[in-house]
Design a protein around this motif. Structure first.
Motif, PDB file in Angstrom:
ATOM      1  N   THR A  13      72.408 -49.721 -12.204  1.00 16.65           N
ATOM      2  CA  THR A  13      71.229 -48.880 -12.018  1.00 16.65           C
ATOM      3  C   THR A  13      71.805 -47.422 -11.544  1.00 16.65           C
ATOM      4  O   THR A  13      72.580 -47.277 -10.826  1.00 16.65           O
ATOM      5  CB  THR A  13      70.441 -49.345 -10.736  1.00 16.65           C
ATOM      6  OG1 THR A  13      69.823 -50.538 -10.887  1.00 16.65           O
ATOM      7  CG2 THR A  13      69.405 -48.334 -10.400  1.00 16.65           C
ATOM      8  N   CYS A  63      71.022 -44.258 -10.231  1.00 13.07           N
ATOM      9  CA  CYS A  63      70.070 -43.700  -9.108  1.00 13.07           C
ATOM     10  C   CYS A  63      69.945 -42.162  -9.583  1.00 13.07           C
ATOM     11  O   CYS A  63      71.088 -41.422  -9.683  1.00 13.07           O
ATOM     12  CB  CYS A  63      70.627 -43.933  -7.709  1.00 13.07           C
ATOM     13  SG  CYS A  63      70.451 -45.896  -7.415  1.00 13.07           S
ATOM     14  N   CYS A  64      68.862 -41.645  -9.501  1.00  9.75           N
ATOM     15  CA  CYS A  64      68.562 -40.022  -9.856  1.00  9.75           C
ATOM     16  C   CYS A  64      69.075 -39.700 -11.328  1.00  9.75           C
ATOM     17  O   CYS A  64      69.842 -38.794 -11.523  1.00  9.75           O
ATOM     18  CB  CYS A  64      69.232 -39.231  -8.766  1.00  9.75           C
ATOM     19  SG  CYS A  64      68.672 -39.389  -7.014  1.00  9.75           S
ATOM     20  N   LEU A 116      66.547 -44.956 -12.402  1.00  7.81           N
ATOM     21  CA  LEU A 116      65.623 -44.780 -11.265  1.00  7.81           C
ATOM     22  C   LEU A 116      65.842 -43.312 -11.125  1.00  7.81           C
ATOM     23  O   LEU A 116      66.569 -42.584 -11.021  1.00  7.81           O
ATOM     24  CB  LEU A 116      66.171 -45.607 -10.081  1.00  7.81           C
ATOM     25  CG  LEU A 116      65.488 -45.230  -8.903  1.00  7.81           C
ATOM     26  CD1 LEU A 116      64.074 -45.700  -8.794  1.00  7.81           C
ATOM     27  CD2 LEU A 116      66.130 -46.009  -7.670  1.00  7.81           C
ATOM     28  N   LEU A 146      64.751 -43.744  -4.412  1.00 16.68           N
ATOM     29  CA  LEU A 146      66.211 -44.757  -3.971  1.00 16.68           C
ATOM     30  C   LEU A 146      66.176 -44.968  -2.556  1.00 16.68           C
ATOM     31  O   LEU A 146      66.682 -45.568  -1.822  1.00 16.68           O
ATOM     32  CB  LEU A 146      67.550 -44.012  -4.395  1.00 16.68           C
ATOM     33  CG  LEU A 146      67.755 -42.548  -3.752  1.00 16.68           C
ATOM     34  CD1 LEU A 146      68.574 -42.827  -2.543  1.00 16.68           C
ATOM     35  CD2 LEU A 146      68.713 -41.865  -4.878  1.00 16.68           C
ATOM     36  N   ILE A 180      65.773 -49.667  -4.542  1.00 12.05           N
ATOM     37  CA  ILE A 180      66.612 -49.765  -5.809  1.00 12.05           C
ATOM     38  C   ILE A 180      66.534 -50.867  -6.541  1.00 12.05           C
ATOM     39  O   ILE A 180      66.577 -52.077  -6.176  1.00 12.05           O
ATOM     40  CB  ILE A 180      67.972 -49.323  -5.490  1.00 12.05           C
ATOM     41  CG1 ILE A 180      68.060 -48.216  -4.415  1.00 12.05           C
ATOM     42  CG2 ILE A 180      69.060 -49.403  -6.572  1.00 12.05           C
ATOM     43  CD1 ILE A 180      69.421 -47.594  -4.019  1.00 12.05           C
ATOM     44  N   VAL A 229      75.585 -49.951  -8.715  1.00  9.24           N
ATOM     45  CA  VAL A 229      74.733 -48.925  -8.432  1.00  9.24           C
ATOM     46  C   VAL A 229      75.539 -47.554  -8.573  1.00  9.24           C
ATOM     47  O   VAL A 229      76.768 -47.418  -8.018  1.00  9.24           O
ATOM     48  CB  VAL A 229      73.907 -48.929  -7.164  1.00  9.24           C
ATOM     49  CG1 VAL A 229      73.350 -47.611  -7.078  1.00  9.24           C
ATOM     50  CG2 VAL A 229      73.077 -50.097  -6.885  1.00  9.24           C
ATOM     51  N   LEU A 263      75.850 -43.482  -8.325  1.00  5.15           N
ATOM     52  CA  LEU A 263      75.195 -42.158  -7.795  1.00  5.15           C
ATOM     53  C   LEU A 263      75.980 -41.076  -7.803  1.00  5.15           C
ATOM     54  O   LEU A 263      77.047 -40.938  -7.254  1.00  5.15           O
ATOM     55  CB  LEU A 263      74.745 -42.191  -6.017  1.00  5.15           C
ATOM     56  CG  LEU A 263      74.054 -41.344  -5.618  1.00  5.15           C
ATOM     57  CD1 LEU A 263      72.597 -40.904  -5.952  1.00  5.15           C
ATOM     58  CD2 LEU A 263      73.781 -41.758  -3.879  1.00  5.15           C
TER      59      LEU A 263
END
Length: 266
Positions: free
Chosen positions: A205, A207-208, A230, A252, A256, A262, A264
């Protein structure tokens, strides 16, 4: 008996001279990003690139269509760019692109991403500078939580929010371009040099993850990885359609999408 406050020894002459030099350096350091901003707005990196990667001062005055009377001042700007590491130069007064200025050339694509000049234009914009100039006032003002950032305090708008788009649509566009440039640059190098990080990984995933550029690059290199992207709904709704990644509109800080890893970017 109250503890006696320590007293500072009087600086030596050598220390005072060095302190004065440091003070001047700190006071004038703002000129470095301003010189870089000016170079981008004038198109200096692009002009040098179009001239074959090297250029003399007269070459640049002509290529940039500047008044001849500005020649000595352009020379000062170029020397400052060399000193800051943005350009290289020879003893003969020939200016050359280096890795930093290469990233600022119009039309140059690095690992599928355009130039990084939006980062410079965003961080040296008047909005950032005005927020910095308002720091002392921000510290003094007692306001109930949630505390606004210094940027919000000065402009009444928040970065990457609709309020910023309403305040200054053009600057808001530059800020988003800068964010995308920051997020995506380097993924090609990571995939080439750190490919072992993705061994055995089946799901990830981001994130952002913005428009999914990074996730799509990962899937292209490792087709077996199922990637989720995401980001906030307003970002996801503008993302290009793709069968390679799964876009998820959310936050987030609330939830999530489950995955083995993940990512980031900070």
């Amino acid at each position: 008996m109250a503890a006696q406050a320590p007293t500072m020894a009087v600086p030596t002459d050598a220390q005072l001279i060095q302190a004065q030099a440091d003070l001047w350096c700190q006071s004038l350091c703002f000129l470095t990003p301003m010189a870089l901003r000016c170079a981008i707005q004038l198109g200096i990196p692009t002009a040098i690139h179009r001239l074959g990667g090297t250029a003399s001062l007269p070459d640049l005055v002509t290529a940039l269509s500047l008044p001849p009377s500005k020649t000595p001042y352009l020379g000062r700007l170029l020397r400052m760019l060399v000193t800051s590491g943005t350009l290289a130069s020879t003893e003969a007064g020939i200016y050359c692109l280096n890795a930093v200025s290469y990233l600022l050339v119009d039309g140059i694509v690095v690992d599928g991403e355009a130039s990084q000049k939006a980062i410079v234009l965003a961080t040296s914009s008047r909005h950032y500078l005005e927020a910095a100039l308002g720091l002392a006032d921000w510290f003094r003002k007692d306001v109930p939580p949630p505390l606004p950032s210094p940027f919000e305090h000065v402009h009444g708008a928040a970065l990457f929010e609709e309020s910023m788009a309403l305040l200054d649509p053009e600057s808001d566009k530059v800020f988003h371009e800068a964010l995308a440039a920051h997020d995506h640059l380097g993924i090609g190098t990571i995939l080439r040099e750190c490919h072992d990080l993705f061994k055995g990984l089946e799901s990830l995933t981001d994130c952002c993850g913005g428009d999914g550029t990074t996730a799509r690059a990962i899937v292209q290199a490792f087709p077996h990885i199922k990637c989720h992207v995401l980001d906030l709904p307003k970002v996801i709704e503008k993302a290009p359609a793709s069968d390679a990644v799964n876009y998820v509109a959310g936050d987030l800080f609330h939830s999530i999408p489950p995955a083995q890893a993940v990512m980031l970017k900070v």
